[in-house]
Write an enzyme that holds these catalytic residues in place. Structure first.
Site, PDB file in Angstrom:
ATOM      1  N   TYR A 240     -26.606 -29.631  -0.577  1.00  0.00           N
ATOM      2  CA  TYR A 240     -25.969 -30.710  -1.402  1.00  0.00           C
ATOM      3  C   TYR A 240     -27.024 -31.235  -1.658  1.00  0.00           C
ATOM      4  O   TYR A 240     -28.037 -31.310  -1.300  1.00  0.00           O
ATOM      5  CB  TYR A 240     -24.601 -31.210  -0.546  1.00  0.00           C
ATOM      6  CG  TYR A 240     -25.192 -31.510   1.354  1.00  0.00           C
ATOM      7  CD1 TYR A 240     -26.539 -32.540   1.425  1.00  0.00           C
ATOM      8  CD2 TYR A 240     -25.356 -31.145   2.429  1.00  0.00           C
ATOM      9  CE1 TYR A 240     -26.540 -32.899   2.425  1.00  0.00           C
ATOM     10  CE2 TYR A 240     -25.377 -31.135   4.136  1.00  0.00           C
ATOM     11  CZ  TYR A 240     -25.939 -32.584   3.721  1.00  0.00           C
ATOM     12  OH  TYR A 240     -27.013 -33.002   4.863  1.00  0.00           O
ATOM     13  N   CYS A 241     -27.024 -32.522  -2.605  1.00  0.00           N
ATOM     14  CA  CYS A 241     -27.716 -33.250  -3.344  1.00  0.00           C
ATOM     15  C   CYS A 241     -28.784 -32.307  -3.753  1.00  0.00           C
ATOM     16  O   CYS A 241     -29.841 -32.803  -3.265  1.00  0.00           O
ATOM     17  CB  CYS A 241     -27.953 -34.507  -2.593  1.00  0.00           C
ATOM     18  SG  CYS A 241     -27.944 -35.753  -3.401  1.00  0.00           S
ATOM     19  N   PRO A 242     -28.733 -31.208  -4.258  1.00  0.00           N
ATOM     20  CA  PRO A 242     -30.093 -30.586  -4.710  1.00  0.00           C
ATOM     21  C   PRO A 242     -31.275 -31.170  -5.980  1.00  0.00           C
ATOM     22  O   PRO A 242     -30.578 -32.074  -6.289  1.00  0.00           O
ATOM     23  CB  PRO A 242     -28.800 -29.206  -5.313  1.00  0.00           C
ATOM     24  CG  PRO A 242     -28.271 -29.903  -5.999  1.00  0.00           C
ATOM     25  CD  PRO A 242     -27.561 -30.739  -4.575  1.00  0.00           C
TER      26      PRO A 242
ATOM     27  N   LYS B 255     -33.327 -26.326   3.555  1.00  0.00           N
ATOM     28  CA  LYS B 255     -33.829 -27.719   3.114  1.00  0.00           C
ATOM     29  C   LYS B 255     -33.154 -28.013   4.602  1.00  0.00           C
ATOM     30  O   LYS B 255     -32.685 -28.509   4.900  1.00  0.00           O
ATOM     31  CB  LYS B 255     -32.558 -27.859   1.777  1.00  0.00           C
ATOM     32  CG  LYS B 255     -33.130 -29.363   1.622  1.00  0.00           C
ATOM     33  CD  LYS B 255     -31.932 -29.932   0.479  1.00  0.00           C
ATOM     34  CE  LYS B 255     -31.464 -31.509   0.601  1.00  0.00           C
ATOM     35  NZ  LYS B 255     -30.704 -31.553  -1.172  1.00  0.00           N
TER      36      LYS B 255
END
Length: 281
Positions: A146-148, A159
């Protein structure tokens, strides 16, 4: 200028909200960073580091808030016990909870501190406080998280952190969230389901993340060692002491409080748009 030269300040001030933040709505944190940007913009040679931890919240990006079935997505999150807010800096949806440590490094804006250098500075600082993982930390996008973003931090493809920036009124706030403990994949599953409901097969104006939950992990999962906000605060203070002539705790003055109230009112107004009860799809 080298990263170390950029990080050095005659005076570093530390503002710890890793405990008090648990009782605060996270919109206060974004208003606070804007306030601190204004303060350091007026003080040459001074930097402010602020640690903050909040209870269960999902922070949406502005693009997320415009998804076709956003109210369905928000309702799902609130039913799971999460507050939902919209941030005032770049990026997409992220999770905050007591296992997520956030750190803002706030600098006066100058020619040497480009956007890329701001990110590089935070990457270097994070490596310096995570000695047990330092050599394995990679900065680069984990697309299935999420939120790359370009400055995701990962170990072995999983991550554990993401970085954003806020530039306003002569100051730069470089912000990182670090998953200290808990399950990275469970947090990812939450955001995966949010997108499924908020999109619901409809066309979107941006490419939202296609999340693979196993691509995310916490520092505790990656290292096998416990991590707490107290641990990270201590390590942060040690690094700041090495990068300054003077290290002290920060306290808001009367002018700061006035600016903070103004910034908070702006954040509240922005977030009035996200309540699933305000309008029907």
């Amino acid at each position: 200028m080298t990263i170390q030269q950029l990080l050095y300040r005659k005076k570093w001030l530390f503002f710890d909200q890793s405990v008090s933040g648990l009782a605060m709505n996270p919109i206060h944190s974004f208003a606070m960073d804007d306030t601190l940007c204004r303060r350091v913009g007026e003080q040459d040679g001074t930097g402010i580091a602020r640690s903050w931890v909040h209870d269960k919240t999902v922070v949406l990006g502005i693009q997320d808030s415009r998804l076709p079935f956003i109210n369905d997505g928000v309702q799902f999150l609130t039913e799971k016990g999460y507050q939902v807010i919209i941030r005032n800096s770049g990026g997409l949806a992220v999770v905050l909870d007591p296992g997520i440590y956030n750190l803002s490094l706030v600098f006066r804006e100058d020619k040497g501190l480009s956007i890329d250098r701001g990110y590089d500075l935070m990457v270097a600082f994070t490596r310096s406080i995570l000695n047990e993982l330092n050599e394995n930390i990679v900065d680069g996008e984990i697309k299935e998280s999420y939120c790359p973003g370009r400055y995701d931090l990962s170990v072995h493809g999983q991550k554990f952190a993401g970085i954003s920036q806020r530039r306003i009124r002569g100051g730069v706030a470089v912000q990182i969230y670090l998953a200290m403990n808990g399950s990275g994949s469970e947090r990812a599953k939450l955001i995966e389901e949010f997108y499924r409901r908020a999109v619901n097969g409809a066309p979107t104006k941006y490419e939202y993340p296609r999340i693979v939950p196993e691509k995310m992990a916490s520092l505790e999962e990656l290292s096998g060692h416990p991590f707490t906000s107290e641990t990270l605060n201590h390590r942060t203070l040690q690094q700041l002491q090495q990068q300054s002539d003077q290290l002290a705790m920060y306290e808001l003055n009367e002018e700061d409080w006035e600016r903070y109230e103004y910034n908070l009112a702006r954040m509240v107004k922005r977030n009035e748009k996200v309540s699933p009860l305000d309008e029907e799809n």
